[in-house]
Enzyme design. Structure first.
Site, PDB file in Angstrom:
ATOM      1  N   GLU A 153      32.609  50.518  51.155  1.00 35.63           N
ATOM      2  CA  GLU A 153      31.940  50.498  52.459  1.00 35.63           C
ATOM      3  C   GLU A 153      30.553  49.870  52.382  1.00 35.63           C
ATOM      4  O   GLU A 153      29.715  50.310  51.599  1.00 35.63           O
ATOM      5  CB  GLU A 153      31.806  51.926  52.995  1.00 35.63           C
ATOM      6  CG  GLU A 153      31.144  51.995  54.359  1.00 35.63           C
ATOM      7  CD  GLU A 153      31.032  53.407  54.900  1.00 35.63           C
ATOM      8  OE1 GLU A 153      30.904  53.551  56.134  1.00 35.63           O
ATOM      9  OE2 GLU A 153      31.062  54.359  54.093  1.00 35.63           O
ATOM     10  N   GLU A 252      34.083  58.247  63.889  1.00 35.05           N
ATOM     11  CA  GLU A 252      33.085  58.732  62.939  1.00 35.05           C
ATOM     12  C   GLU A 252      31.696  58.467  63.531  1.00 35.05           C
ATOM     13  O   GLU A 252      30.985  57.563  63.105  1.00 35.05           O
ATOM     14  CB  GLU A 252      33.230  58.041  61.578  1.00 35.05           C
ATOM     15  CG  GLU A 252      32.534  58.828  60.465  1.00 35.05           C
ATOM     16  CD  GLU A 252      31.901  57.960  59.395  1.00 35.05           C
ATOM     17  OE1 GLU A 252      31.854  58.405  58.238  1.00 35.05           O
ATOM     18  OE2 GLU A 252      31.426  56.852  59.715  1.00 35.05           O
TER      19      GLU A 252
END
Length: 268
Positions: A153, A252
């Site tokens: 990420e 998220e």
């Protein structure tokens, strides 16, 4: 719960924070989610037997499936964003990987966010990158046996210390380079982090294509629910469909209102 054809999972580390952590799985189910994900929920890399059992019991009782789980990333409230650039912490990482593997086997979880870690001035940067990349390969081999994918990420610069991955291009360079022969590693495409780094999110989807192994949804700026910031969400989802991305996608974000009220953006 679906949004424009995508199965949505709820990240219970950011949603329903008005509830105790273990109660959030049931809250997600009550809101219509069949899938959930979570950051590493324990303060240490290796949970106690009781902690692990309580987590599994809460997921099972809620009737949801765990789709995503972060590996231990250090002391995140104090600013750490991963431990694997530090070779001295390899035993801690290995203990955590064993716990994550057990949880995956018990739940069917198949997406695993392994934060790459920050660089320090105390060690050679090349050695730190090598340590992180070796850890990713170890995790991919262990979790890939159950069909799992290790996610890499990019994070927002200025918010995550000396974390070296800021854009999808940084991760693609790893996938084409040191991870070219490593199965089960992919890009975690987080709309908030990319947008905060000045990335054109729609163009990034088009560039990333099949490299995207997981999508996390939050608006920017602010990291709130879609519609609370500036991203063009219809265009983002249209680009994902055009790129052939089939899911999963995770909510998220940090709700700007009650979590249930923040779901008004979802369109089946």
């Amino acid at each position: 719960m679906q949004h424009l054809g995508y199965d949505l999972s709820a990240n219970v580390s950011l949603l329903w924070t008005e509830y105790d952590y273990l109660d959030r799985f049931a809250a997600a189910a009550d809101a219509g989610f069949a899938f959930v994900e979570t950051w590493w929920p324990f303060p240490a890399a290796e949970p106690t037997v009781a902690q692990e059992a309580d987590l599994l019991r809460s997921i099972e009782a809620a009737g949801v499936r765990l789709r995503g789980l972060n590996l231990f990333a250090g002391d995140m409230p104090s600013g750490e964003r991963g431990i694997v650039t530090n070779a001295a912490r390899r035993p801690e990482f290995m203990a955590n990987l064993a716990a994550v593997t057990r949880i995956a086997e018990a739940t069917g979880c198949d997406r695993f966010n392994l934060l790459y870690g920050q660089l320090t001035d105390d060690e050679d940067p090349t050695a730190q990158h090598a340590a992180a990349q070796e850890a990713v390969a170890i995790a991919a081999a262990a979790l890939g046996e159950g069909g799992g994918v290790v996610l890499i990420e990019p994070l927002a610069a200025g918010l995550n210390g000396a974390y070296p991955l800021h854009t999808h291009e940084d991760v693609i360079a790893l996938l084409d380079g040191p991870f070219a022969g490593v199965a089960g590693v992919g890009l975690l495409f987080d709309t908030f982090h990319l947008a905060m780094n000045g990335v054109d999110v729609v163009a990034a989807v088009e560039r990333s294509g099949a490299r995207i192994a997981h999508v996390q949804i939050a608006d920017a700026p602010g990291r709130g629910e879609p519609g609370s910031g500036d991203l063009a969400w219809d265009e983002v989802f249209a680009a994902l469909r055009a790129a052939g991305y089939a899911g999963p996608a995770a909510a998220e974000y940090r709700p700007t209102v009650r979590t249930e009220d923040s779901l008004a953006w979802v369109r089946p």
